[in-house]
Enzyme design. Structure first.
Site: not given
Ligand SMILES: C[S@@+](CC[C@H](N)C(=O)[O-])C[C@H]1O[C@@H](n2cnc3c(N)ncnc32)[C@H](O)[C@@H]1O
Length: 340
Positions: A193, A220-221, A238, A241
């Site tokens: 994350d 950052d993925f 999630r 989306h």
């Molecule tokens: C809607 S949450 C989902 C969290 C978890 N997978 C769940 O189902 O409860 C989206 C997650 O994507 C992470 N995220 C957003 N952009 C990201 C990026 N560029 N690199 C890594 N993680 C990212 C956010 O920090 C967040 O934890």
């Protein structure tokens, strides 16, 4: 004349009433057993006549029922208590947060211009905003975790018996991964994350006693080389989306390279139904779709749309399997590959 339009227009009052009951401790107090309005008013320090009217409305919503001993929780009301295994209590509070309200206030601006309302309200996209607001970010991550208590059900939906390593891509606080690893003792995991989120992810994993099987990666993925290579399973719970089709393809292509011929991706989302979009099961994905429009560049998609995204990135999608809370999981296996 139908009252459907009025019922919709008063929807915010319904949410406010439920949130007030959550914050005042009504649901938590009833978790201990049924109680009369007098007992509840005394224990919670509330004004009895008003409380009685609130209880009547919550009963009308089906969240409470009347009982010889007063009011009692129903199956639908129980998840609003703090101690429920699939508690959504934190979401009740999160949806009332000022920064979310401000984003929704700019829905009309977004619909006129195509800009993302959250970015209109706050000057930058949601994850950049959260990176600069650590307390809001902690509440966001906790609320997301409250909305994703399905990790323990994944092994029944997808055969993971031969898998040894899973990467939870955008794994948040690690709650989904912790539940999954608890259910699958042979699995080890990587939680990936953003650095500011990954830095706080240890507690859920330690609490579940699986921290020694998890490596936490803050990155950052979308950055080249950020996704660990060679795992058997890449979980996208999630995540898609939140992003446009182009960004989804960029991430899925990176996962296709990282997974190699034997890996697979699991896409967990609340999927839009192609048919029967009315009723709670059909409407919830549409409400979240508009929430995605408000918050992100993403959208909720149909199962066919996820299958098409996967196909465009070299994966073959299996039919969706239902999970709790209205979610479904779609497994993507590499086209022409063997699966571990
Ligand atoms: C809607 S949450 C989902 C969290 C978890 N997978 C769940 O189902 O409860 C989206 C997650 O994507 C992470 N995220 C957003 N952009 C990201 C990026 N560029 N690199 C890594 N993680 C990212 C956010 O920090 C967040 O934890």
């Amino acid at each position: 004349m139908s009252t459907a339009a009025l019922t919709l227009l008063t929807g915010p009052w319904a949410a406010r009433a439920v949130t007030a009951a959550v914050r005042l401790g009504v649901f938590d107090e009833l978790a201990a057993g049924p109680a009369t309005p007098d007992e509840l008013a005394t224990r919670l320090g509330l004004h009895r006549p008003g409380l009685e009217r609130l209880l009547r409305l919550l009963t009308g919503f089906g969240l409470l029922r009347t009982d010889p001993a007063g009011h009692a929780l129903t199956e639908d009301g129980a998840p609003l208590t703090s101690g429920h295994p699939r508690s959504v209590r934190l979401l009740a509070e999160f949806y009332e947060e000022d920064h979310l309200r401000a984003a929704w206030d700019d829905l009309e601006a977004g619909l006129r211009t195509g800009d993302t309302p959250f970015a209109v309200a706050h000057g930058r996209p949601v994850f950049e905003h959260l990176a600069g607001a650590p307390e809001q970010a902690a509440r966001y991550t906790a609320a997301m975790a409250a909305g994703s208590r399905f990790g323990d059900r994944l092994p029944a939906a997808v055969d993971l018996s031969a898998a040894r390593c899973v990467v939870d891509v955008g794994g948040g606080d690690g709650g989904v991964l912790a539940a999954l690893l608890t259910a699958c003792p042979q699995l080890s995991g990587v939680l990936l994350d953003r650095p500011e989120v990954a830095g706080r992810a240890g507690a859920a994993l330690r609490g579940a006693g699986v921290a020694d099987r998890v490596q936490i990666v803050g990155a950052d993925f979308f950055e080249a080389g950020a996704v660990p290579q060679g795992a058997d399973v890449y979980l996208l719970s999630r995540i898609l989306h939140n992003w446009s089709d182009d960004r989804c393809r960029a991430l899925l292509n990176a996962l296709r390279v990282a997974a190699g011929p034997g890996g697979r991706v699991l896409v967990v989302e609340r999927m839009v139904r192609s048919e029967a979009t009315d009723g709670p099961d059909g409407l919830l994905p549409l409400l979240f779709d508009l929430h995605m429009l408000v918050m992100t560049q993403g959208r909720e998609r149909t199962e066919d749309e996820y299958a098409a995204l996967l196909a465009g990135c070299g994966f073959v999608a299996a039919p969706a399997v239902a999970l709790p809370l209205g979610f479904s999981v779609v497994t993507g296996t590499p086209a022409g590959g063997g699966v571990r």
